[in-house]
Design an enzyme around this catalytic site. Structure first.
Site, PDB file in Angstrom:
ATOM      1  N   CYS A 201      -7.438 -11.816   3.655  1.00  0.00           N
ATOM      2  CA  CYS A 201      -7.319 -11.195   2.335  1.00  0.00           C
ATOM      3  C   CYS A 201      -5.922 -11.423   1.773  1.00  0.00           C
ATOM      4  CB  CYS A 201      -7.612  -9.696   2.445  1.00  0.00           C
ATOM      5  SG  CYS A 201      -7.568  -8.824   0.857  1.00  0.00           S
ATOM      6  N   ASP A 203      -4.154  -9.298   0.386  1.00  0.00           N
ATOM      7  CA  ASP A 203      -3.411  -8.039   0.477  1.00  0.00           C
ATOM      8  C   ASP A 203      -2.054  -8.257   1.166  1.00  0.00           C
ATOM      9  OD1 ASP A 203      -2.530  -5.372   1.479  1.00  0.00           O
ATOM     10  OD2 ASP A 203      -4.443  -4.726   0.651  1.00  0.00           O
ATOM     11  N   ARG A 205      -0.225  -6.354   2.732  1.00  0.00           N
ATOM     12  CA  ARG A 205      -0.027  -5.595   3.972  1.00  0.00           C
ATOM     13  C   ARG A 205      -0.624  -6.278   5.199  1.00  0.00           C
ATOM     14  NH1 ARG A 205      -2.944  -0.338   1.813  1.00  0.00           N
ATOM     15  NH2 ARG A 205      -4.360  -2.030   1.192  1.00  0.00           N
ATOM     16  N   HIS A 257      -9.891  -6.389   6.481  1.00  0.00           N
ATOM     17  CA  HIS A 257      -9.063  -5.226   6.850  1.00  0.00           C
ATOM     18  C   HIS A 257      -9.633  -3.971   6.219  1.00  0.00           C
ATOM     19  CE1 HIS A 257      -6.861  -4.645   2.949  1.00  0.00           C
ATOM     20  NE2 HIS A 257      -7.187  -5.912   2.791  1.00  0.00           N
ATOM     21  N   CYS A 260      -9.638  -2.145   2.283  1.00  0.00           N
ATOM     22  CA  CYS A 260      -9.560  -3.316   1.409  1.00  0.00           C
ATOM     23  C   CYS A 260      -9.980  -2.929  -0.007  1.00  0.00           C
ATOM     24  CB  CYS A 260     -10.468  -4.425   1.943  1.00  0.00           C
ATOM     25  SG  CYS A 260     -10.517  -5.905   0.911  1.00  0.00           S
TER      26      CYS A 260
END
Length: 363
Positions: A201, A203, A205, A257, A260
């Site tokens: 992803c 993302d 993080r 994750h 999400c």
């Protein structure tokens, strides 16, 4: 008491005990009076996994968000952040050196860091919320691991409109790498030989190299919203073809994750514009697994399971691609994995692995 106690410190000249809990609450007991806590302070957004006493009125706490917090006890109040291991790296232990000039901390980033606190109580109150500087850190892993982590726990300064700070960070990193291995960049120039393709992803993080502790040159990476692999996505398929046919990777990891945002948006009924076309892929995953998901009455568990099913579905699409099918047909060593990363604790979990299991799911 329903709350799990995880850490403690004895303060006030031995007259009080402060304990940190799973819920993030600090409990205080007067020495000798253990039947009931004399005070409770709900001030942490996460569990208080470790703590240490700085003086009789002040403690330092560490939790699963990676932050070292300075807490005053009379009254209990958050005073500032001493250090940060990073959001994805829970803290395990904090201790003060014998001369009380430094705090040492270690966590899931597998590093021991030291933070200067000599002038801690001399700072003006207006500066108390600023993080203290890390003096140095020690890594307990091979050089490829150490290179994957910044020398200092930098935060982006939004006032740095020309990004000069990022360029300076880069120079510091390059100098630190060369000091450790003078041949590192020369060797890196020759070619890349990663054994892993990571499809994850976008993302911020979930940084691939950092969470599995591998250095530059070790992972070939493709990322998009919610780690979707679709047969019409030429971007993803081009990465897949290059990784399999040119780089000859041996593992393909599709990593979703929990928490999400893309999966959560697909699970709902709101419209977001252009991205709705992309999220349609995840809605199809929900439709294909509707009975299993709707049997989960807990909304959080349902979302977590949808994250897992989405990663599995993307891994299945990887397996069904002509790129991977042809690689297997010619006997190329290649395994496809579906993973889920848990932001709460920093751990990654295998949902399913190996070509045999993935074929069984789709048969």
């Amino acid at each position: 008491m329903d709350d799990e106690m995880l850490s403690l410190a004895i303060v006030k000249d031995g007259q009080q005990v402060v304990a940190g809990s799973q819920s993030g609450t600090l409990y205080t007991w007067e020495w000798g009076n253990w039947k009931r806590a004399s005070d409770r302070w709900i001030g942490h957004p996460c569990s208080v996994d470790t703590m240490c006493k700085l003086d009789e009125q002040t403690i330092c706490t560490g939790g699963n968000d990676g932050l070292l917090r300075l807490i005053s006890l009379d009254p209990q109040q958050f005073q500032g952040v001493i250090g940060d291991h990073g959001q994805d790296f829970p803290l395990e232990r904090v201790r003060v050196t014998h001369d009380q000039n430094f705090i040492g901390s270690c966590g899931h980033d597998m590093q021991l860091r030291f933070w200067e606190i000599q002038s801690l109580f001399e700072q003006d109150s207006e500066d108390e919320t600023e993080p203290f500087g890390m003096i140095f850190c020690l890594a307990s892993k091979p050089s490829s691991v150490r290179r994957s982590i910044a020398v200092t726990p930098n935060k982006f300064d939004s006032a740095d409109i020309n990004l000069d700070g990022l360029l300076e960070n880069n120079r510091c990193w390059a100098e630190a790498v060369l000091k450790e291995d003078p041949n590192f960049f020369r060797d890196m120039v020759e070619k890349q030989t990663p054994k892993i393709l990571w499809i994850g992803c976008s993302d911020s993080r979930v940084p691939a190299n950092q969470i599995v502790q591998l250095g530059p040159g070790e992972i070939f990476v493709h990322r998009n919203i919610a780690n979707v692999v679709h047969h019409t996505d030429l971007n993803c398929l081009s990465v897949l073809q290059y990784a399999v046919e040119v780089l000859k990777v041996e593992h393909i990891i599709v990593c979703g994750h929990y928490l999400c945002g893309g999966v959560a948006a697909a699970h709902g009924h709101e419209q977001y514009g252009l991205i709705d076309h992309w999220l349609r892929n995840i809605k199809d995953v929900y439709r294909l697994n509707r009975q299993e998901l709707e049997n989960l009455s807990d909304g959080t568990k349902r979302l977590r399971r949808l994250v897992e099913l989405n990663a599995i579905h993307s891994a299945q699409n990887v397996c069904h691609s002509t790129i991977v099918q042809n690689a297997w047909a010619r006997g190329q060593k290649l395994t496809v994995h579906a993973w889920a990363y848990d932001l709460h604790i920093g751990y990654t979990f295998h949902i399913i692995r190996s070509t045999v299991q993935l074929h069984h799911l789709t048969s």
